[in-house]
Design a protein around this motif. Structure first.
Motif, PDB file in Angstrom:
ATOM      1  N   PRO A  39       0.807  -1.223   0.000  1.00  0.00           N
ATOM      2  CA  PRO A  39       0.000   0.000   0.000  1.00  0.00           C
ATOM      3  C   PRO A  39       0.846   1.282   0.000  1.00  0.00           C
ATOM      4  CG  PRO A  39      -0.887  -1.564   1.548  1.00  0.00           C
ATOM      5  CD  PRO A  39       0.419  -2.113   1.087  1.00  0.00           C
ATOM      6  N   GLN A  43       0.478   4.031  -2.969  1.00  0.00           N
ATOM      7  CA  GLN A  43      -0.002   5.368  -2.628  1.00  0.00           C
ATOM      8  C   GLN A  43       1.065   6.450  -2.767  1.00  0.00           C
ATOM      9  OE1 GLN A  43      -1.504   4.845   1.320  1.00  0.00           O
ATOM     10  NE2 GLN A  43      -3.278   3.652   0.650  1.00  0.00           N
ATOM     11  N   ASN A  44       2.343   6.129  -2.593  1.00  0.00           N
ATOM     12  CA  ASN A  44       3.368   7.164  -2.509  1.00  0.00           C
ATOM     13  C   ASN A  44       4.454   7.098  -3.578  1.00  0.00           C
ATOM     14  OD1 ASN A  44       2.148   8.089  -0.108  1.00  0.00           O
ATOM     15  ND2 ASN A  44       3.194   6.485   1.025  1.00  0.00           N
TER      16      ASN A  44
END
Length: 90
Positions: A39, A43-44
Motif C-alpha cells: 500500500p 499510494q506514494n
C-alpha cells in the motif's frame, strides 16, 4: 571431495527449505508485505520517485536503494546481453 560438496549442498538446501516453513502463504493478503509495504508503494511511489510507472519506480528506486547494487547488477546483465547479441560489421 565431490561427495563432501554434494553433502554440504544437500545440508544447506535442507536448512533453506526448513527456513521457508515460516514464510507466509503465496499471495496471502494478510502477509506483512501485502499489509504494510505494497500500500505504501501504491499510494506514494509517484510523489516520492516522480516516476509515473509504478513497476519502474519500485525496481529502480525502492529496490535499487534497498540493495544498493541491484541496479548495477541489472545494468551489467543488460550490457552482457547486448555484448553477446550484437553483430559486428567486420
Amino acid at each position: 571431495m565431490k561427495t563432501l560438496a554434494l553433502l554440504a549442498s544437500l545440508a544447506v538446501g535442507a536448512v533453506l527449505l526448513y527456513g521457508t516453513k515460516d514464510f507466509p502463504a503465496w499471495g496471502d493478503p494478510q502477509s506483512p508485505a501485502s499489509v504494510h509495504l505494497s500500500p505504501h508503494y501504491i499510494q506514494n511511489a509517484v510523489a516520492e520517485t516522480h516516476v509515473p510507472n509504478l513497476v519502474t519506480a519500485v525496481l529502480g528506486d525502492y529496490r535499487g536503494y534497498d540493495t544498493m547494487f541491484e541496479t548495477v547488477v541489472i545494468f551489467c546483465a543488460g550490457a552482457a546481453v547486448v555484448s553477446v547479441l550484437r553483430r559486428s560489421k567486420s
